[in-house]
Design a protein around this motif. Structure first.
Motif, PDB file in Angstrom:
ATOM      1  N   ASP A  56       0.832  -1.198   0.000  1.00 58.79           N
ATOM      2  CA  ASP A  56       0.000   0.000   0.000  1.00 58.79           C
ATOM      3  C   ASP A  56       0.874   1.258   0.000  1.00 58.79           C
ATOM      4  O   ASP A  56       0.553   2.242   0.640  1.00 58.79           O
ATOM      5  CB  ASP A  56      -0.967  -0.011   1.175  1.00 58.79           C
ATOM      6  CG  ASP A  56      -2.031   1.064   1.065  1.00 58.79           C
ATOM      7  OD1 ASP A  56      -2.288   1.545  -0.055  1.00 58.79           O
ATOM      8  OD2 ASP A  56      -2.595   1.445   2.117  1.00 58.79           O
ATOM      9  N   GLY A  57       2.026   1.176  -0.682  1.00 59.96           N
ATOM     10  CA  GLY A  57       2.923   2.307  -0.785  1.00 59.96           C
ATOM     11  C   GLY A  57       3.819   2.531   0.420  1.00 59.96           C
ATOM     12  O   GLY A  57       4.661   3.406   0.408  1.00 59.96           O
ATOM     13  N   LYS A  58       3.664   1.726   1.479  1.00 56.05           N
ATOM     14  CA  LYS A  58       4.476   1.876   2.686  1.00 56.05           C
ATOM     15  C   LYS A  58       5.619   0.872   2.680  1.00 56.05           C
ATOM     16  O   LYS A  58       5.426  -0.303   2.379  1.00 56.05           O
ATOM     17  CB  LYS A  58       3.616   1.697   3.921  1.00 56.05           C
ATOM     18  CG  LYS A  58       2.555   2.776   4.030  1.00 56.05           C
ATOM     19  CD  LYS A  58       1.865   2.727   5.356  1.00 56.05           C
ATOM     20  CE  LYS A  58       0.774   3.742   5.538  1.00 56.05           C
ATOM     21  NZ  LYS A  58       0.504   4.687   4.527  1.00 56.05           N
ATOM     22  N   ILE A  59       6.802   1.342   3.038  1.00 59.47           N
ATOM     23  CA  ILE A  59       7.996   0.513   3.055  1.00 59.47           C
ATOM     24  C   ILE A  59       8.168  -0.093   4.439  1.00 59.47           C
ATOM     25  O   ILE A  59       8.059   0.594   5.445  1.00 59.47           O
ATOM     26  CB  ILE A  59       9.241   1.345   2.690  1.00 59.47           C
ATOM     27  CG1 ILE A  59       9.079   1.933   1.293  1.00 59.47           C
ATOM     28  CG2 ILE A  59      10.496   0.505   2.800  1.00 59.47           C
ATOM     29  CD1 ILE A  59      10.135   2.952   0.932  1.00 59.47           C
ATOM     30  N   SER A  60       8.467  -1.406   4.471  1.00 57.67           N
ATOM     31  CA  SER A  60       8.702  -2.078   5.748  1.00 57.67           C
ATOM     32  C   SER A  60       9.742  -3.167   5.573  1.00 57.67           C
ATOM     33  O   SER A  60      10.077  -3.555   4.455  1.00 57.67           O
ATOM     34  CB  SER A  60       7.399  -2.682   6.288  1.00 57.67           C
ATOM     35  OG  SER A  60       6.959  -3.703   5.414  1.00 57.67           O
ATOM     36  N   ALA A  61      10.247  -3.631   6.729  1.00 54.49           N
ATOM     37  CA  ALA A  61      11.217  -4.721   6.735  1.00 54.49           C
ATOM     38  C   ALA A  61      10.996  -5.541   7.981  1.00 54.49           C
ATOM     39  O   ALA A  61      10.802  -4.996   9.064  1.00 54.49           O
ATOM     40  CB  ALA A  61      12.630  -4.176   6.697  1.00 54.49           C
ATOM     41  N   SER A  62      11.034  -6.822   7.836  1.00 55.97           N
ATOM     42  CA  SER A  62      10.878  -7.716   8.967  1.00 55.97           C
ATOM     43  C   SER A  62      12.029  -7.508   9.947  1.00 55.97           C
ATOM     44  O   SER A  62      13.195  -7.550   9.562  1.00 55.97           O
ATOM     45  CB  SER A  62      10.855  -9.162   8.459  1.00 55.97           C
ATOM     46  OG  SER A  62      10.689 -10.041   9.527  1.00 55.97           O
ATOM     47  N   GLY A  63      11.708  -7.234  11.209  1.00 55.18           N
ATOM     48  CA  GLY A  63      12.717  -7.081  12.246  1.00 55.18           C
ATOM     49  C   GLY A  63      13.523  -5.793  12.174  1.00 55.18           C
ATOM     50  O   GLY A  63      14.573  -5.696  12.778  1.00 55.18           O
ATOM     51  N   ALA A  64      13.052  -4.781  11.479  1.00 56.30           N
ATOM     52  CA  ALA A  64      13.790  -3.524  11.355  1.00 56.30           C
ATOM     53  C   ALA A  64      12.881  -2.339  11.639  1.00 56.30           C
ATOM     54  O   ALA A  64      11.687  -2.381  11.372  1.00 56.30           O
ATOM     55  CB  ALA A  64      14.378  -3.406   9.962  1.00 56.30           C
TER      56      ALA A  64
END
Length: 116
Positions: A56-64
């Protein structure tokens, strides 16, 4: 801040762990991205590679601890533990610049991303 942490959080977000967004919320750049970070100045690691997710346009990273977004026109803005990156993605690839610090010493460089 270590470069591999920037890469992991950053284009672990920009470009592994989150699921797909509902069809009505998808943006043109949603998906998993492989990001490679290269240091051009400073004492950060010379290079690092990470997987990131855009949903949905949002940047994420597992465990960060990552906060960022990709706009409908592909403009990327990301913050990761005091490091910042920006740039542009178009289609299935992108690039830009980043800056941060390692042991309090500034460092900066470039990033490149490819959608998987």
């Amino acid at each position: 801040m270590r470069l591999n942490r920037i890469g992991a959080a950053f284009f672990a977000s920009l470009l592994a762990g989150a699921g797909a967004a509902p069809a009505f919320a998808q943006t043109p750049y949603d998906g998993q991205w492989q990001v490679t970070i290269t240091t051009k100045s400073g004492s950060c690691e010379p290079s690092a590679s990470s997987m990131l997710t855009v949903a949905d346009g949002k940047i994420s990273a597992s465990g960060a601890d990552v906060s960022g977004s990709v706009g409908r026109e592909g403009l990327v803005k990301v913050s990761i533990n005091g490091a910042y990156a920006n740039g542009q993605i178009s289609g299935n690839s992108g690039s830009g610049k980043w800056n941060g610090a390692s042991a309090g010493i500034p460092c900066s460089g470039r990033w490149q991303a490819s959608r998987l």
